[in-house]
Motif scaffolding. Structure first.
Motif, PDB file in Angstrom:
ATOM      1  N   LEU A   1       0.851  -1.192   0.000  1.00  0.00           N
ATOM      2  CA  LEU A   1       0.000   0.000   0.000  1.00  0.00           C
ATOM      3  C   LEU A   1       0.885   1.239   0.000  1.00  0.00           C
ATOM      4  CD1 LEU A   1      -3.177   0.859   1.950  1.00  0.00           C
ATOM      5  CD2 LEU A   1      -1.130   2.219   2.460  1.00  0.00           C
ATOM      6  N   TRP A   2       0.500   2.227  -0.803  1.00  0.00           N
ATOM      7  CA  TRP A   2       1.099   3.558  -0.758  1.00  0.00           C
ATOM      8  C   TRP A   2       0.017   4.546  -0.364  1.00  0.00           C
ATOM      9  CZ3 TRP A   2       3.591   3.163  -6.278  1.00  0.00           C
ATOM     10  CH2 TRP A   2       4.781   2.424  -6.193  1.00  0.00           C
ATOM     11  N   TRP A   3       0.339   5.455   0.539  1.00  0.00           N
ATOM     12  CA  TRP A   3      -0.609   6.485   0.966  1.00  0.00           C
ATOM     13  C   TRP A   3       0.129   7.820   1.052  1.00  0.00           C
ATOM     14  CZ3 TRP A   3      -1.192   8.462   6.355  1.00  0.00           C
ATOM     15  CH2 TRP A   3      -2.233   9.399   6.453  1.00  0.00           C
ATOM     16  N   PHE A   4      -0.274   8.756   0.208  1.00  0.00           N
ATOM     17  CA  PHE A   4       0.364  10.065   0.176  1.00  0.00           C
ATOM     18  C   PHE A   4      -0.264  10.980   1.214  1.00  0.00           C
ATOM     19  CE2 PHE A   4       1.303   8.319  -3.974  1.00  0.00           C
ATOM     20  CZ  PHE A   4       2.623   8.697  -4.159  1.00  0.00           C
ATOM     21  N   THR A   5       0.594  11.693   1.940  1.00  0.00           N
ATOM     22  CA  THR A   5       0.147  12.593   2.980  1.00  0.00           C
ATOM     23  C   THR A   5       1.154  13.730   3.112  1.00  0.00           C
ATOM     24  OG1 THR A   5      -0.537  12.731   5.311  1.00  0.00           O
ATOM     25  CG2 THR A   5       1.299  11.267   4.800  1.00  0.00           C
ATOM     26  N   THR A   6       0.892  14.662   4.017  1.00  0.00           N
ATOM     27  CA  THR A   6       1.760  15.847   4.139  1.00  0.00           C
ATOM     28  C   THR A   6       2.551  15.871   5.445  1.00  0.00           C
ATOM     29  OG1 THR A   6      -0.108  17.102   5.041  1.00  0.00           O
ATOM     30  CG2 THR A   6       0.292  17.255   2.658  1.00  0.00           C
ATOM     31  N   SER A   7       2.515  14.799   6.215  1.00  0.00           N
ATOM     32  CA  SER A   7       3.219  14.788   7.496  1.00  0.00           C
ATOM     33  C   SER A   7       3.695  13.378   7.824  1.00  0.00           C
ATOM     34  CB  SER A   7       2.297  15.299   8.612  1.00  0.00           C
ATOM     35  OG  SER A   7       2.923  15.187   9.887  1.00  0.00           O
ATOM     36  N   THR A   8       4.763  13.313   8.615  1.00  0.00           N
ATOM     37  CA  THR A   8       5.272  12.020   9.087  1.00  0.00           C
ATOM     38  C   THR A   8       5.189  11.942  10.615  1.00  0.00           C
ATOM     39  OG1 THR A   8       7.551  12.877   9.194  1.00  0.00           O
ATOM     40  CG2 THR A   8       6.868  11.822   7.131  1.00  0.00           C
ATOM     41  N   ASP A   9       4.298  12.737  11.207  1.00  0.00           N
ATOM     42  CA  ASP A   9       4.203  12.712  12.660  1.00  0.00           C
ATOM     43  C   ASP A   9       3.577  11.397  13.126  1.00  0.00           C
ATOM     44  OD1 ASP A   9       1.471  12.924  12.259  1.00  0.00           O
ATOM     45  OD2 ASP A   9       1.355  15.039  12.828  1.00  0.00           O
ATOM     46  N   ARG A  10       3.460  11.262  14.450  1.00  0.00           N
ATOM     47  CA  ARG A  10       2.996   9.989  15.017  1.00  0.00           C
ATOM     48  C   ARG A  10       1.591   9.624  14.543  1.00  0.00           C
ATOM     49  NH1 ARG A  10       3.070  10.489  21.040  1.00  0.00           N
ATOM     50  NH2 ARG A  10       5.328  10.337  20.721  1.00  0.00           N
ATOM     51  N   GLN A  11       0.695  10.608  14.527  1.00  0.00           N
ATOM     52  CA  GLN A  11      -0.680  10.309  14.141  1.00  0.00           C
ATOM     53  C   GLN A  11      -0.782   9.856  12.689  1.00  0.00           C
ATOM     54  OE1 GLN A  11      -3.126   9.972  16.285  1.00  0.00           O
ATOM     55  NE2 GLN A  11      -1.581  10.457  17.833  1.00  0.00           N
ATOM     56  N   HIS A  12      -0.007  10.491  11.795  1.00  0.00           N
ATOM     57  CA  HIS A  12      -0.033  10.075  10.390  1.00  0.00           C
ATOM     58  C   HIS A  12       0.629   8.704  10.214  1.00  0.00           C
ATOM     59  CE1 HIS A  12      -1.097  14.305   9.746  1.00  0.00           C
ATOM     60  NE2 HIS A  12      -1.538  13.928   8.560  1.00  0.00           N
ATOM     61  N   THR A  13       1.648   8.418  11.028  1.00  0.00           N
ATOM     62  CA  THR A  13       2.271   7.084  10.982  1.00  0.00           C
ATOM     63  C   THR A  13       1.272   6.025  11.417  1.00  0.00           C
ATOM     64  OG1 THR A  13       4.432   8.055  11.481  1.00  0.00           O
ATOM     65  CG2 THR A  13       4.198   5.683  11.808  1.00  0.00           C
ATOM     66  N   PHE A  14       0.545   6.303  12.516  1.00  0.00           N
ATOM     67  CA  PHE A  14      -0.486   5.369  12.970  1.00  0.00           C
ATOM     68  C   PHE A  14      -1.596   5.228  11.925  1.00  0.00           C
ATOM     69  CE2 PHE A  14       0.367   6.201  17.772  1.00  0.00           C
ATOM     70  CZ  PHE A  14       1.512   5.432  17.689  1.00  0.00           C
ATOM     71  N   GLU A  15      -2.006   6.358  11.321  1.00  0.00           N
ATOM     72  CA  GLU A  15      -3.086   6.306  10.338  1.00  0.00           C
ATOM     73  C   GLU A  15      -2.689   5.466   9.126  1.00  0.00           C
ATOM     74  OE1 GLU A  15      -5.885   9.161   7.494  1.00  0.00           O
ATOM     75  OE2 GLU A  15      -4.662  10.068   9.073  1.00  0.00           O
ATOM     76  N   GLY A  16      -1.459   5.652   8.651  1.00  0.00           N
ATOM     77  CA  GLY A  16      -1.001   4.863   7.521  1.00  0.00           C
ATOM     78  C   GLY A  16      -0.979   3.375   7.841  1.00  0.00           C
ATOM     79  N   THR A  17      -0.531   3.043   9.050  1.00  0.00           N
ATOM     80  CA  THR A  17      -0.474   1.639   9.458  1.00  0.00           C
ATOM     81  C   THR A  17      -1.875   1.040   9.550  1.00  0.00           C
ATOM     82  OG1 THR A  17       1.524   2.184  10.739  1.00  0.00           O
ATOM     83  CG2 THR A  17       0.479   0.067  11.177  1.00  0.00           C
ATOM     84  N   VAL A  18      -2.815   1.787  10.126  1.00  0.00           N
ATOM     85  CA  VAL A  18      -4.194   1.304  10.232  1.00  0.00           C
ATOM     86  C   VAL A  18      -4.815   1.134   8.848  1.00  0.00           C
ATOM     87  CG1 VAL A  18      -6.518   1.909  11.009  1.00  0.00           C
ATOM     88  CG2 VAL A  18      -4.568   2.224  12.540  1.00  0.00           C
TER      89      VAL A  18
END
Length: 296
Positions: free
Chosen positions: A152-169
């Motif tokens: 899976l690839w998911w483009f986003t604008t941040s690498t903070d903890r919440q975006h890391t968790f969101e990508g994993t979920v």
């Protein structure tokens, strides 16, 4: 390219191979036979890549000089080209030369069992996004099942903890399960290095406990340990993003993510993987039953 002259100058087969991009065994064979084989002559009327397609390929390479032969083939095939990918690859090689130099040493792949591990990381796509005028900052979260290579690839604008968790979920929900181990770099948003140890922050420990996975960080400098997620990132930049420059840049992140998923489904999941010998989609069917359940 006069391999016989190089040999007379005292160069070894390995040195000639490094210079030309061919395997040392190939160089040795050419020296024994008095030089490389003569190129096959094909009449203009018999050429698959005729003047029309040659001109189109050159047009595509102008401003996109690093576009891969795979991408060039996909683009012109959609425009009506009836030849094969090897034909395009040979044409590109004749124009640009071999793509890779011989590796300094062989790399032994690290294999894991079905459902045992997934790898995740971020790739910085900001330079591309700025060049095409999409957004100032762009990251791609990537996650892949190590056994089946379903990704899976998911483009986003941040690498903070919440975006890391969101990508994993997003990945867990996409595969319909949870791997035993989720392997990544020593991300500062997830934990802190203590010598060779990496101690997860409480939110990361709770996230892992809730989802039934173990977040495991690689040792410092051991990038090859998560090579299964790193290699697709090279494909991301060299193929997917490079092709968008030619075919049309999406207007927003939602459209970019939609096109990324379509590209992965068609160009990665449904094609035979060179390491496993089967498609990731086929292998994923077998791996799915080994994944842990999603949390309630």
């Amino acid at each position: 390219m006069d391999v016989l002259a190089m040999r007379r100058q005292g160069m070894t087969y390995v040195e000639i191979a490094d210079e030309t991009g061919y395997h040392p065994a190939t160089i040795s064979k050419w020296v024994r036979e008095g030089g490389p084989p003569a190129g096959r002559t094909v009449g203009d009327t018999d050429r698959v890549i005729d003047e029309k397609w040659s001109a189109r390929l050159i047009e595509l390479l102008v401003g996109n000089k690093d576009l891969l032969a795979t991408s060039l083939f996909e683009i012109i095939a959609a425009e009506g080209f009836c030849g094969s990918y090897p034909t395009v690859a040979r044409w590109v090689r004749s124009v640009r030369g071999p793509r890779f130099k011989r590796a300094d040493q062989a790399s032994v792949p690290i294999e894991t069992g079905p459902g045992e591990e997934a790898q995740f990381d971020f790739a910085d796509c900001s330079a591309w996004a700025q060049r095409v005028g999409l957004v100032p900052v762009l990251w791609c979260f990537g996650m892949i099942l190590s056994w089946s290579r379903w990704r899976l690839w998911w483009f986003t604008t941040s690498t903070d903890r919440q975006h890391t968790f969101e990508g994993t979920v997003r990945f867990f929900e996409a595969v319909g399960g949870v791997p035993k181990i989720s392997r990544t770099d020593r991300m500062g948003v997830l934990g802190q290095s203590q010598g060779r140890r990496f101690k997860l922050h409480p939110p990361a420990l709770e996230f892992a406990r809730h989802h039934g996975t173990e977040i495991r960080a690689c040792q410092a400098g051991d990038a090859k340990r998560k090579g299964k997620v790193e290699r697709p990132f090279r494909v991301l930049g060299e193929s997917f993003l490079a092709e968008l420059v030619v075919t049309g840049v999406p207007s927003d992140l939602d459209e970019l993510n939609r096109q990324a998923q379509m590209w992965i489904d068609e160009r990665a999941h449904r094609r035979i993987h060179r390491s496993t010998g089967v498609t990731p989609s086929q292998r994923f069917v077998a791996e799915h039953r080994f994944l842990g359940p999603l949390p309630p």
